[in-house]
Design a protein around this motif. Structure first.
Motif, PDB file in Angstrom:
ATOM      1  N   TYR A  64       0.912  -1.262  -0.018  1.00 41.58           N
ATOM      2  CA  TYR A  64      -0.214   0.060  -0.038  1.00 41.58           C
ATOM      3  C   TYR A  64       0.686   1.222   0.004  1.00 41.58           C
ATOM      4  N   SER A  65       0.389   2.312  -0.938  1.00 43.24           N
ATOM      5  CA  SER A  65       1.339   3.226  -1.153  1.00 43.24           C
ATOM      6  C   SER A  65       0.658   4.643  -0.639  1.00 43.24           C
ATOM      7  N   SER A  66      -0.739   4.236  -0.152  1.00 45.75           N
ATOM      8  CA  SER A  66      -1.345   5.555   0.550  1.00 45.75           C
ATOM      9  C   SER A  66      -2.615   4.957   1.219  1.00 45.75           C
ATOM     10  N   LEU A 119      -4.854   1.618   0.941  1.00 46.70           N
ATOM     11  CA  LEU A 119      -5.718   0.844   2.107  1.00 46.70           C
ATOM     12  C   LEU A 119      -6.747   1.752   2.609  1.00 46.70           C
ATOM     13  N   ILE A 120      -7.960   1.227   2.671  1.00 48.77           N
ATOM     14  CA  ILE A 120      -9.081   1.863   3.036  1.00 48.77           C
ATOM     15  C   ILE A 120      -9.187   1.670   4.457  1.00 48.77           C
ATOM     16  N   ALA A 168     -12.764  -1.636   9.960  1.00 48.60           N
ATOM     17  CA  ALA A 168     -12.349  -2.796   8.895  1.00 48.60           C
ATOM     18  C   ALA A 168     -11.110  -1.820   8.296  1.00 48.60           C
ATOM     19  N   PHE A 169     -10.190  -2.741   7.674  1.00 46.56           N
ATOM     20  CA  PHE A 169      -9.174  -2.261   6.807  1.00 46.56           C
ATOM     21  C   PHE A 169      -9.316  -3.148   5.450  1.00 46.56           C
ATOM     22  N   ILE A 170      -9.398  -2.386   4.560  1.00 43.36           N
ATOM     23  CA  ILE A 170      -9.816  -2.997   3.251  1.00 43.36           C
ATOM     24  C   ILE A 170      -9.118  -2.542   2.192  1.00 43.36           C
ATOM     25  N   ASP A 171      -8.772  -3.679   1.062  1.00 37.68           N
ATOM     26  CA  ASP A 171      -7.864  -3.387  -0.044  1.00 37.68           C
ATOM     27  C   ASP A 171      -8.478  -2.667  -0.893  1.00 37.68           C
TER      28      ASP A 171
END
Length: 222
Positions: A64-66, A119-120, A168-171
């Protein structure tokens, strides 16, 4: 005789207020915000606080870059009251959003939208359970539920505030959930039943959550 009969009640009240509170959010207090709670396991945050969490096996944090912080939600949606007005509810979510952005921006640039390499973070402020007066976990509103029955019986005027979060952490490319976290914390005590809760009463808790989340992410990159 009356004085003696009050001793067990006072002891019980003390235990209920301080000794029986679980360090973890119990399953019956889960809000339904996350899709899957079955994978959650007990753990410790970087600051040493107890959390329920899950991280997908093999996830590569370096991919993840941001990071994109979605606006935090109040879930389930509460109704403002005189005790916790709409201004307080809005202030809590706004402060949580800013705290998350401040902490995560130390390690990743903030993205303006989801996408590949992003990364959300999808956060929510959720309810906590008050085991008094037959209240269900989300019957009143999130953020603060008062042990009113115990306080009245014992003359304790301070009122506990507590806050719980689920995130939640989401792609950003696959929309796949790669991590989840559930935790709770104590806010500032209110002096009496007439005191209105303000967003500032939850700031220390929100700051701690945001810092722990960002630090946990950074540790996965190493």
């Amino acid at each position: 005789m009356k004085c003696k009969s009050l001793v067990p009640a006072l002891c019980l009240a003390s235990i209920l207020l301080h000794g029986c509170t679980s360090k973890y959010v119990e399953p019956d207090q889960y809000s339904g915000f996350l899709k899957d709670y079955s994978k959650l396991e007990e753990g410790k945050s970087p600051s040493g606080a107890p959390v329920m969490r899950w991280i997908k096996s093999g996830v590569n944090a370096n991919s993840y870059s941001s990071i994109f912080i979605e606006p935090s939600q109040l879930y389930p949606k509460p109704q403002p009251t005189e005790k916790i007005p709409q201004q307080t509810l809005q202030g809590i979510t706004q402060y949580y959003d800013q705290a998350l952005k401040t902490q995560f921006s130390k390690y990743l640039p903030l993205a303006t939208s989801p996408g590949p390499g992003v990364l959300i973070v999808r956060p929510a402020i959720t309810g906590v359970s008050a085991k008094t007066k037959g209240l269900r976990p989300y019957e009143v509103i999130p953020i603060a539920l008062v042990a009113a029955g115990i306080s009245t019986a014992t003359g304790i005027r301070d009122q506990d505030t507590s806050v719980a979060t689920e995130a939640a952490f989401i792609d950003g490319q696959t929309n796949e959930v790669v991590a989840e976290v559930v935790r709770k914390g104590a806010g500032t005590d209110l002096e009496n039943s007439s005191q209105v809760m303000q967003a500032k009463d939850a700031r220390a808790v929100l700051d701690g959550w945001a810092k722990d989340m960002a630090t946990s992410y950074q540790s996965l990159k190493k």
